[in-house]
Design an enzyme around this catalytic site. Structure first.
Site, PDB file in Angstrom:
ATOM      1  N   TYR A  16       0.821  -1.226   0.000  1.00 45.59           N
ATOM      2  CA  TYR A  16       0.000   0.000   0.000  1.00 45.59           C
ATOM      3  C   TYR A  16       0.850   1.269   0.000  1.00 45.59           C
ATOM      4  CZ  TYR A  16      -3.018  -3.703   1.703  1.00 45.59           C
ATOM      5  OH  TYR A  16      -3.657  -4.896   1.850  1.00 45.59           O
ATOM      6  N   TYR A 143     -12.470  -7.092   6.572  1.00 43.80           N
ATOM      7  CA  TYR A 143     -11.330  -7.163   5.656  1.00 43.80           C
ATOM      8  C   TYR A 143     -10.983  -8.629   5.446  1.00 43.80           C
ATOM      9  CZ  TYR A 143      -6.747  -7.004   3.627  1.00 43.80           C
ATOM     10  OH  TYR A 143      -5.686  -7.220   2.781  1.00 43.80           O
ATOM     11  N   ASP A 244     -13.341 -16.212   8.824  1.00 37.41           N
ATOM     12  CA  ASP A 244     -11.992 -15.826   8.421  1.00 37.41           C
ATOM     13  C   ASP A 244     -11.177 -15.614   9.704  1.00 37.41           C
ATOM     14  OD1 ASP A 244      -9.683 -14.505   7.762  1.00 37.41           O
ATOM     15  OD2 ASP A 244     -10.606 -13.144   6.316  1.00 37.41           O
ATOM     16  N   LYS A 273      -1.465 -16.540   8.281  1.00 29.96           N
ATOM     17  CA  LYS A 273      -0.596 -15.704   9.104  1.00 29.96           C
ATOM     18  C   LYS A 273       0.279 -16.481  10.096  1.00 29.96           C
ATOM     19  CE  LYS A 273      -3.072 -11.282   8.863  1.00 29.96           C
ATOM     20  NZ  LYS A 273      -2.082 -10.405   8.263  1.00 29.96           N
TER      21      LYS A 273
END
Ligand code: PMP
Length: 423
Positions: A16, A143, A244, A273
């Site tokens: 980003y 997200y 999620d 992760k």
């Protein structure tokens, strides 16, 4: 030889950032336990666990050994037509530690891909039943990743994905759950979601959400009754539930998986992760026997996904060592201790005029400001204070490795107080 930061600035895209006005990057040369060492020798206490991943910090003996031993056997081999012990061992572990009923494991390369896989599983399930459905329902401020399917279920407005709005499939969005995790439950919190389900269930393949903690969409901790209510609605209206747990998995919220706060099992779970303790990219999507068998008996006969690096042995071997380490360590005790320390050490921040709220859940501490921070300036100040904290928007948050010492945690929180106070 020093890191060529100039070349980096000119040629390397970072997450980003702009290629013409990139945010400054700090050259890191090594990392050990909870310390990152910069090129100039400065050491920073890590508050980020490299974005939720490094449960035990860096240079972890057991993980190093697992990687080295596996490297001598094979670092990779295709998963089509071949299999290996690290993948089988990992699947056994994942089936046994994830919420009950999740029996079939699809290994992939990253969190976003595991979300794509989950969405595809849901679509293929309904297709196999000859009841094709084409939409997903989710909650605002969620997200789920940067690939297109994942972006479509990430809050489309006011988020970094707004840009692609016209290209993305249109999904259904319920308001963000309002009742905070630790406040009295407001029964109306589920009203809008219930209505959306009632009106649209015939075309909804699944509800997808981050259980309890909405991460990149605002670091919001919501009530477990909400999650329970979503499970009940899914059962009532025959919808699949996708959890999620890419950020929340492996103990971060105080439970091994955040779904446990509500005592529910999703039909599909995404994890990533922290699965390899932050050593390499690996993710998994697990589902039930019923869904997997339905998909497999459908017209397609197979599940249509198969990445090149699926089941990468090196990543699986490290994941196995990481999960063994986690389970043989008093992670729950460590997280409870971090939680209570974070509450104490971050409390002074709540008194600052710049601060809107301070919240803590498990090993996650959040200081929400009234105004967005200037990342470059704030980052620089944090580095000067000897800590690694990466804020975004109005949020300064930390989720340190579980092995962080009390002194290091105190240092991280004191730096947040000082930097916010000076801003
Ligand atoms: N879902 C959630 C909840 C996440 O926090 C992230 C990563 N920030 C993802 C999905 C995407 O994972 P990855 O970056 O590994 O693709």
């Amino acid at each position: 030889m020093s890191i060529d930061l100039q070349f980096d600035t000119q040629h390397l895209w970072h997450p980003y950032t702009s290629m013409t006005e990139p945010l400054p990057c700090y050259g890191v040369v090594s990392a050990d336990k909870c310390l990152l060492t910069l090129e100039n020798g400065k050491q920073l206490i890590d508050g980020m666990s490299s974005w939720w991943a490094c449960l035990f910090g860096y240079n972890v003996e057991e993980l190093n050994t697992a990687a080295k031993q596996q490297l001598d056997k094979m670092s990779h081999v295709m998963f089509g037509g071949l299999t290996h012990q690290p993948a089988v061992d990992l699947a056994k572990k994942l089936v046994s530690i994830t919420p009950v009923g999740l029996e079939k494991v699809f290994l992939s390369d990253s969190g976003s891909v595991s979300v794509e896989v989950a969405l595809k599983m849901a679509l293929q399930y309904w297709h196999a039943l000859d009841k094709p459905k084409s939409q997903f329902l989710t909650i605002r401020n969620g997200y789920h990743g940067d690939t297109f399917g994942a972006m479509s279920v990430t809050d489309p407005e006011g988020s970094m994905h707004e840009l692609y709005h016209n290209f993305l499939p249109r999904q259904l969005f319920a308001p963000q759950p309002k009742t905070p995790f630790d406040q009295p439950w407001d029964t109306h919190d589920l009203d809008m979601l219930s209505q959306l389900v009632k009106d649209n269930h015939a075309n909804i393949a699944a509800i997808i959400l981050e259980p309890i903690v909405q991460g990149a969409g605002g670091m919001h901790f919501y009530h477990s009754n909400y999650l329970q209510g979503v499970r009940t609605l899914c059962d009532q209206y025959d919808l699949l539930l996708i959890a999620d747990e890419i950020a929340t998995g492996f103990g971060r919220t105080g439970k091994l998986f955040a779904c446990e706060h509500a005592n529910i099992s999703p039909d599909i779970i995404c994890i990533g992760k922290a699965i390899t303790g932050g050593y390499m990219s690996l993710a998994a999507t697990l589902t039930t026997n019923h869904i997997a068998e339905t998909i497999s008996r459908g017209k397609a006969g197979v599940f249509m996904h198969g990445p090149t690096f699926m089941g990468n042995p090196l990543a699986c071997a490290v994941a196995n060592a990481n999960i063994e380490k986690l389970l043989s360590f008093d992670w729950q005790g460590a997280v409870v201790k971090i939680e209570s320390d974070l509450k104490g050490y971050l409390a002074p921040c709540a008194e600052l005029a710049q601060v809107k709220s301070v919240r803590v859940l498990g090993a996650i501490g959040v200081v929400q400001l009234h105004e967005p921070v200037d990342v470059a300036t704030v980052q620089k100040k944090f580095v000067e204070h000897g800590v690694w904290i990466r804020p975004f928007g109005k949020l300064i948050y930390i989720m340190p490795p579980y092995i962080i010492s009390r002194t290091q945690l105190q240092h991280l929180c004191a730096a947040i107080f000082t930097v916010v106070n000076e801003s």
